[in-house]
Design a protein around this motif. Structure first.
Motif, PDB file in Angstrom:
ATOM      1  N   GLN A   1       3.978  12.975   3.623  1.00  9.40           N
ATOM      2  CA  GLN A   1       2.712  11.947   3.510  1.00  9.40           C
ATOM      3  C   GLN A   1       2.977  10.491   3.143  1.00  9.40           C
ATOM      4  O   GLN A   1       2.560   9.628   3.859  1.00  9.40           O
ATOM      5  CB  GLN A   1       1.620  12.524   3.073  1.00  9.40           C
ATOM      6  CG  GLN A   1       0.499  11.731   2.724  1.00  9.40           C
ATOM      7  CD  GLN A   1      -0.374  11.385   4.115  1.00  9.40           C
ATOM      8  OE1 GLN A   1      -0.264  11.927   4.929  1.00  9.40           O
ATOM      9  NE2 GLN A   1      -1.043  10.104   3.974  1.00  9.40           N
ATOM     10  N   ALA A   2       3.816  10.305   1.944  1.00 13.73           N
ATOM     11  CA  ALA A   2       3.842   8.995   1.450  1.00 13.73           C
ATOM     12  C   ALA A   2       5.105   8.432   2.327  1.00 13.73           C
ATOM     13  O   ALA A   2       4.765   7.155   2.675  1.00 13.73           O
ATOM     14  CB  ALA A   2       4.688   9.141  -0.042  1.00 13.73           C
ATOM     15  N   HIS A   3       6.059   9.110   2.855  1.00 19.46           N
ATOM     16  CA  HIS A   3       6.845   8.504   3.798  1.00 19.46           C
ATOM     17  C   HIS A   3       6.278   7.973   5.012  1.00 19.46           C
ATOM     18  O   HIS A   3       6.636   6.785   5.429  1.00 19.46           O
ATOM     19  CB  HIS A   3       7.963   9.427   4.250  1.00 19.46           C
ATOM     20  CG  HIS A   3       9.120   9.034   5.051  1.00 19.46           C
ATOM     21  ND1 HIS A   3       8.781   9.433   6.648  1.00 19.46           N
ATOM     22  CD2 HIS A   3      10.132   8.579   5.087  1.00 19.46           C
ATOM     23  CE1 HIS A   3       9.615   8.721   7.203  1.00 19.46           C
ATOM     24  NE2 HIS A   3      10.402   8.260   6.435  1.00 19.46           N
ATOM     25  N   SER A   4       5.287   8.474   5.467  1.00 17.03           N
ATOM     26  CA  SER A   4       4.591   8.422   6.869  1.00 17.03           C
ATOM     27  C   SER A   4       3.823   6.899   6.479  1.00 17.03           C
ATOM     28  O   SER A   4       3.581   6.203   7.525  1.00 17.03           O
ATOM     29  CB  SER A   4       3.650   9.413   7.243  1.00 17.03           C
ATOM     30  OG  SER A   4       2.475   9.291   6.340  1.00 17.03           O
ATOM     31  N   GLN A   5       3.721   6.428   5.462  1.00 21.82           N
ATOM     32  CA  GLN A   5       2.609   5.172   5.346  1.00 21.82           C
ATOM     33  C   GLN A   5       3.858   3.880   5.465  1.00 21.82           C
ATOM     34  O   GLN A   5       3.222   2.741   5.637  1.00 21.82           O
ATOM     35  CB  GLN A   5       2.169   4.871   3.954  1.00 21.82           C
ATOM     36  CG  GLN A   5       1.155   6.153   3.822  1.00 21.82           C
ATOM     37  CD  GLN A   5       0.021   5.805   2.845  1.00 21.82           C
ATOM     38  OE1 GLN A   5      -0.231   4.928   2.709  1.00 21.82           O
ATOM     39  NE2 GLN A   5      -0.241   7.022   2.000  1.00 21.82           N
TER      40      GLN A   5
ATOM     41  N   ASP B   1       0.818  -1.333  -0.127  1.00 22.01           N
ATOM     42  CA  ASP B   1      -0.135  -0.103   0.066  1.00 22.01           C
ATOM     43  C   ASP B   1       0.826   1.156  -0.062  1.00 22.01           C
ATOM     44  O   ASP B   1       0.537   2.208  -0.805  1.00 22.01           O
ATOM     45  CB  ASP B   1      -0.822  -0.124   1.147  1.00 22.01           C
ATOM     46  CG  ASP B   1      -2.146  -1.080   1.207  1.00 22.01           C
ATOM     47  OD1 ASP B   1      -2.379  -1.669   0.224  1.00 22.01           O
ATOM     48  OD2 ASP B   1      -2.722  -1.232   1.999  1.00 22.01           O
ATOM     49  N   ALA B   2       1.871   1.276   0.807  1.00 23.98           N
ATOM     50  CA  ALA B   2       2.725   2.455   0.904  1.00 23.98           C
ATOM     51  C   ALA B   2       3.581   2.627  -0.128  1.00 23.98           C
ATOM     52  O   ALA B   2       3.582   3.655  -0.767  1.00 23.98           O
ATOM     53  CB  ALA B   2       3.891   2.339   2.144  1.00 23.98           C
ATOM     54  N   MET B   3       3.848   1.481  -1.054  1.00 22.38           N
ATOM     55  CA  MET B   3       4.788   1.688  -2.299  1.00 22.38           C
ATOM     56  C   MET B   3       3.882   2.232  -3.300  1.00 22.38           C
ATOM     57  O   MET B   3       4.281   3.308  -4.237  1.00 22.38           O
ATOM     58  CB  MET B   3       5.289   0.328  -2.611  1.00 22.38           C
ATOM     59  CG  MET B   3       6.693   0.427  -1.912  1.00 22.38           C
ATOM     60  SD  MET B   3       7.543  -1.400  -2.530  1.00 22.38           S
ATOM     61  CE  MET B   3       8.128  -0.721  -4.222  1.00 22.38           C
ATOM     62  N   THR B   4       2.525   1.816  -3.267  1.00 24.78           N
ATOM     63  CA  THR B   4       1.554   2.307  -4.504  1.00 24.78           C
ATOM     64  C   THR B   4       1.413   3.644  -4.248  1.00 24.78           C
ATOM     65  O   THR B   4       1.309   4.642  -5.072  1.00 24.78           O
ATOM     66  CB  THR B   4       0.248   1.523  -4.384  1.00 24.78           C
ATOM     67  OG1 THR B   4       0.730  -0.223  -4.564  1.00 24.78           O
ATOM     68  CG2 THR B   4      -0.467   1.727  -5.494  1.00 24.78           C
ATOM     69  N   ALA B   5       1.271   4.056  -2.939  1.00 21.38           N
ATOM     70  CA  ALA B   5       0.685   5.444  -2.667  1.00 21.38           C
ATOM     71  C   ALA B   5       2.169   6.216  -2.775  1.00 21.38           C
ATOM     72  O   ALA B   5       2.052   7.635  -3.335  1.00 21.38           O
ATOM     73  CB  ALA B   5       0.694   5.625  -0.941  1.00 21.38           C
ATOM     74  N   ALA B   6       3.151   5.834  -2.652  1.00 22.96           N
ATOM     75  CA  ALA B   6       4.445   6.559  -3.159  1.00 22.96           C
ATOM     76  C   ALA B   6       4.648   6.755  -4.601  1.00 22.96           C
ATOM     77  O   ALA B   6       4.765   8.009  -5.243  1.00 22.96           O
ATOM     78  CB  ALA B   6       5.982   5.815  -2.457  1.00 22.96           C
ATOM     79  N   GLY B   7       4.289   5.608  -5.112  1.00 24.22           N
ATOM     80  CA  GLY B   7       4.258   5.473  -6.845  1.00 24.22           C
ATOM     81  C   GLY B   7       3.310   6.800  -7.320  1.00 24.22           C
ATOM     82  O   GLY B   7       3.495   7.555  -8.276  1.00 24.22           O
ATOM     83  N   LYS B   8       2.048   6.996  -6.691  1.00 23.85           N
ATOM     84  CA  LYS B   8       1.074   7.656  -7.144  1.00 23.85           C
ATOM     85  C   LYS B   8       1.591   9.121  -6.708  1.00 23.85           C
ATOM     86  O   LYS B   8       1.176  10.231  -7.445  1.00 23.85           O
ATOM     87  CB  LYS B   8      -0.115   7.301  -6.411  1.00 23.85           C
ATOM     88  CG  LYS B   8      -1.008   6.065  -7.036  1.00 23.85           C
ATOM     89  CD  LYS B   8      -2.206   6.019  -6.775  1.00 23.85           C
ATOM     90  CE  LYS B   8      -3.031   4.589  -7.152  1.00 23.85           C
ATOM     91  NZ  LYS B   8      -3.896   4.284  -6.519  1.00 23.85           N
ATOM     92  N   THR B   9       2.304   9.188  -5.625  1.00 23.22           N
ATOM     93  CA  THR B   9       2.840  10.731  -5.010  1.00 23.22           C
ATOM     94  C   THR B   9       3.622  11.216  -6.496  1.00 23.22           C
ATOM     95  O   THR B   9       3.580  12.315  -6.700  1.00 23.22           O
ATOM     96  CB  THR B   9       3.595  10.644  -3.846  1.00 23.22           C
ATOM     97  OG1 THR B   9       2.590  10.074  -2.926  1.00 23.22           O
ATOM     98  CG2 THR B   9       3.987  11.830  -3.477  1.00 23.22           C
ATOM     99  N   TYR B  10       4.671  10.163  -6.824  1.00 22.82           N
ATOM    100  CA  TYR B  10       5.529  10.691  -7.896  1.00 22.82           C
ATOM    101  C   TYR B  10       4.728  11.128  -9.146  1.00 22.82           C
ATOM    102  O   TYR B  10       4.864  11.859  -9.918  1.00 22.82           O
ATOM    103  CB  TYR B  10       6.600   9.680  -8.103  1.00 22.82           C
ATOM    104  CG  TYR B  10       7.772  10.082  -7.115  1.00 22.82           C
ATOM    105  CD1 TYR B  10       8.694  11.010  -7.363  1.00 22.82           C
ATOM    106  CD2 TYR B  10       7.637   9.006  -6.211  1.00 22.82           C
ATOM    107  CE1 TYR B  10       9.602  11.228  -6.221  1.00 22.82           C
ATOM    108  CE2 TYR B  10       8.712   9.534  -5.073  1.00 22.82           C
ATOM    109  CZ  TYR B  10       9.496  10.533  -5.158  1.00 22.82           C
ATOM    110  OH  TYR B  10      10.594  10.791  -4.203  1.00 22.82           O
ATOM    111  N   GLU B  11       3.635  10.371  -9.359  1.00 23.60           N
ATOM    112  CA  GLU B  11       2.795  10.777 -10.597  1.00 23.60           C
ATOM    113  C   GLU B  11       2.039  12.173 -10.262  1.00 23.60           C
ATOM    114  O   GLU B  11       2.019  12.847 -11.387  1.00 23.60           O
ATOM    115  CB  GLU B  11       1.558   9.620 -10.853  1.00 23.60           C
ATOM    116  CG  GLU B  11       2.349   8.365 -11.426  1.00 23.60           C
ATOM    117  CD  GLU B  11       1.107   7.576 -11.955  1.00 23.60           C
ATOM    118  OE1 GLU B  11       1.256   6.681 -13.103  1.00 23.60           O
ATOM    119  OE2 GLU B  11       0.206   7.336 -11.223  1.00 23.60           O
ATOM    120  N   GLU B  12       1.710  12.303  -9.342  1.00 23.20           N
ATOM    121  CA  GLU B  12       1.023  13.741  -8.828  1.00 23.20           C
ATOM    122  C   GLU B  12       2.185  14.769  -8.965  1.00 23.20           C
ATOM    123  O   GLU B  12       2.034  15.755  -9.283  1.00 23.20           O
ATOM    124  CB  GLU B  12       0.570  13.661  -7.459  1.00 23.20           C
ATOM    125  CG  GLU B  12      -0.645  13.266  -7.276  1.00 23.20           C
ATOM    126  CD  GLU B  12      -1.111  12.750  -5.542  1.00 23.20           C
ATOM    127  OE1 GLU B  12      -1.571  11.681  -5.466  1.00 23.20           O
ATOM    128  OE2 GLU B  12      -0.597  13.701  -4.980  1.00 23.20           O
TER     129      GLU B  12
END
Lengths: 490, 490
Positions: free
Chosen positions: B482-486, B357-368
């Motif tokens: 935020q991504a880091h905290s996950q 979940d955290a890696m997906t969120a980090a990936g999405k963050t970089y897309e943002e």
């Protein structure tokens, strides 16, 4: 071989400065002036009369022991040998010599030497596989072994003729440092690969390198990678508790080391025979399940290999951009602001020093940002790349390890035919089925070990990467906020 | 000219959809079906029988008034005319027609028509130059004129045959909106250039554009630039208080506008004669000082022109990178993290959903972040570029304006020779020296006006740029935090 005969150079070799070496070019003819240097080196003289040391593998037909196997031992051959070794026993001679030169006289044999062997290992060498929450697991020690690789020092031998780098390795068990050169690590790697490679992926050591191997940057990088390799080996319950690994970390003196080495090289429980020491606690598995697990791991490791390579490709490009065009662009922005500011200063108009000071400061801020951008990859991308590189290496071992399992599964699938053709007995077939089940437990335990490490490693590296990225962007924002505050609101 | 005769097309013209226009290609032959359309358009039919409107300037030898001056009025000619006009009086006919077509019948004359003219302007038209803290300054009004250009609306004329965009301009003095099309702005520009161009750099309007002129993005950009141009004109004390500018902003009705237009076009105080209305309060300047000031301004404006162009070049490159390769790279980083995360999800290993979940969120963050990077130039670089583009335009006017001054200085330097040759009287020489001093005061007042605006504009644009940059980096840092905290710490 006569002294002072001529020989052809096979590969380019660039001499290390201050190390009595001789630069030679592929195709060049040199005179061998001393072939008794040892350590994989010979002394040669070029057509200009210059004399120096050259690796013996770089000289055509030069071997110091065996004229029949006179090939240089290069990476292709090496990989081929690794594959052969994983499937059975490959005997090598001359393991003590310069590591590029090997003279293998091997005999190939498949997983059947384990599947059909008469005697399994005795009690004390047994590797038990337990059933944990996640399935089959190795037996983990209570305290995890760890070590620190540090303090690279230049040493020399042959009365100062040859230099080398020696690292200090301190295990957390004894807290007593031992010294090792790269070639000792390489020896350990070969032993671990021989002994465990069929069951456990043993990642390669950081690359050998002849040129530039005394440069500070290279030594630092190699040490960091040797540390990574050692940490991974320490973390492995089977590898870390093996005699050869313990010898490497805790030998008492030169005599102890030499004796341990000889013993390790004579170890017969290598190749597929490692499975003879493994004892799963659970019931035997059906062949279908063994097959399915093997396929699953094969798929997963291939998919992860692709994923890791994608990160490495993207990371490499990003690294190039961050250290190349991007900081140049920020620098040019910074310069453009500063140049305009100097023009403004020359206006002769009164009272614009607040603006010009602020613009100069803003320009300098962008120059600082350029610097930060260029240096950032070393702070964050570096560890992300190193970790993924390590995993790329590790994942590169799986096809071979899994290949051994597939070959064994295929043999068991053939068992009925072999019984029918009276090549094996019905009892042999039962034995083979039991043994392939043991192999599957070993593979599952190894995969579970891999997964647990993978989760730990990726959690850590992603955290570290993001933490450094946050710091980076926050620092830039703070610098720009400071630059912004210097402009006056009118 | 007969109706329905054939004619050759001079330039490519792409029809605006839904606007009764006809696309034609350079070299194509068309039949003129109606030459009485007016407004600079004719109706033509191509070889495929399609009929539509084409700008008359795009058709060879097509003029509706003067066969002798039948050239299209293109940019090169236009720039040449501007130069001529700055030095004296250039009379144009047909100023009411489609703005690309002009039929000049001009007479060139140098600054001497002012230097030696008999009569200066009367009291009410006087432009006094005061001595301020920074030196000579124009007389500034107590309240600064300003206006808002807004609400672009599509209108049509010729019974719906032709469409155009009309803007609403509301000055802060009357708060009553007036409507103007681009061609009216262009008319105003021509009047201001005629009248003030020798003393005051009148920046060009945003580019003319035939194709795509009804597209929303283009209309928005043109409006923004017309606003910028109007703001700059409003800020200028001499320009903003001129009759023609006031007419443009505050005409009461169509009749008022038409009358004002006719009056403005008949204005004789244009070209160098503008200096005849200028009255400095201070003592006359020595020629050496006049010369030195002129050189200084010439140097400064050239240097600033270089500085501004450097920022534009660097900014353009940065814009391209920010909207091209950079976001693509962040997107690929984001995708690589997400892909690896999906591989991890397929492991079958228990309890790694926190990591995936955290890696997906980090990936999405970089897309943002990729998205943010691509959109950022519109938020910050855009205004920096627009301001510098405006200044590039303004600075591009200085060589001509300064050229008038240099020509005048040269004339005065020749005065002794001219007196000796009896071409002018000694009294003429005294008059010329006085007048060139007046010109110098005007130039100094203008430079001081320029400097004060420049300081204001660059303070504002740098603040705005840095503010948006700070927001940008802070937002990225916050997203990454935020991504880091996950990720879990283990």
């Amino acid at each position: 071989w006569n002294s002072f005969h001529s020989a052809k150079v096979l590969y380019d070799f660039i001499a290390e400065a201050g190390n009595n070496e001789l630069t030679v070019k592929e195709g060049e003819t040199v005179t061998i002036t001393n072939q008794n240097i040892g350590g994989g080196w010979i002394e040669a003289q070029n057509s200009r009369g210059e004399v120096g040391l050259v690796p013996e593998d770089y000289i055509e037909n030069f071997t110091h022991s065996n004229q029949l196997n006179s090939h240089c031992f290069h990476q292709v051959t090496r990989n081929f040998l690794i594959k052969l070794r994983l499937c059975g026993r490959v005997k090598e001679t001359n393991q003590e010599t310069f590591s590029l030169s090997r003279f293998p006289g091997f005999s190939k044999s498949g997983p059947e030497i384990y599947l059909l062997c008469k005697q399994l290992a005795k009690g004390k060498d047994k590797l038990t596989i337990y059933t944990g929450e996640v399935g089959p697991v190795w037996s983990y020690p209570e305290a995890q072994l760890d070590c620190i690789v540090a303090d690279p020092k230049k040493g020399s031998k042959m009365y100062g003729l040859k230099s080398y780098i020696e690292y200090q390795i301190t295990p957390n068990t004894t807290n007593r440092p031992v010294n090792h050169r790269y070639k000792h690590f390489d020896w350990l790697y070969e032993r671990l690969l021989d002994k465990f490679g069929s069951a456990i992926p043993i990642p390669s050591l950081p690359d050998k390198q002849v040129t530039g191997r005394f440069e500070e940057e290279f030594i630092k990088m190699r040490m960091e990678r040797l540390q990574g390799w050692m940490t991974r080996m320490c973390r492995h319950p089977v590898v870390s508790s093996s005699d050869v690994f313990q010898l490497f970390l805790t030998y008492k003196d030169e005599k102890d080391w030499k004796m341990g080495k000889r013993k390790a090289e004579k170890d017969e429980t290598v190749g597929v025979m490692i499975f003879s020491t493994i004892e799963p606690e659970a019931h035997d598995l059906e062949l279908a399940e063994v097959d399915q697990k093997c396929e699953q791991f094969s798929r997963f490791t291939k998919a992860m290999d692709d994923g890791v390579k994608e990160i490495l490709t993207v990371g490499n490009e990003h690294w190039k951009r961050c250290t190349g065009p991007l900081p140049k662009e920020y620098q040019r922005i910074g310069k453009a602001f500063q140049n305009l500011s100097s023009v403004f200063t020359s206006s002769g108009y009164q009272g614009e020093s607040t603006l010009t000071d602020a613009m100069t400061a803003a320009g300098k801020t962008y120059e600082e940002i350029a610097q930060m951008v260029a240096e950032q990859p070393k702070k964050d991308l570096h560890f992300l790349m190193e970790t993924n590189n390590e995993y790329k290496g590790l994942l590169g071992c799986f096809p071979d390890t899994i290949g051994v399992h597939k070959a064994a599964i295929d043999k068991v699938k053939e068992a009925d035919k072999l019984v029918a053709a009276s090549k094996i007995t019905p009892q042999d077939k039962v034995t083979m089925a039991k043994r392939v089940s043991t192999m599957s437990y070993a593979l599952q335990a190894e995969m579970n070990h891999f997964h647990s490490n993978r989760i730990y490693d990726y959690n850590r590296v992603m955290q570290q990467y993001l933490e450094e990225q946050v710091k980076f962007y926050e620092t830039i924002a703070a610098k720009l906020r400071q630059a912004h505050s210097q402009f006056t609101t009118m």
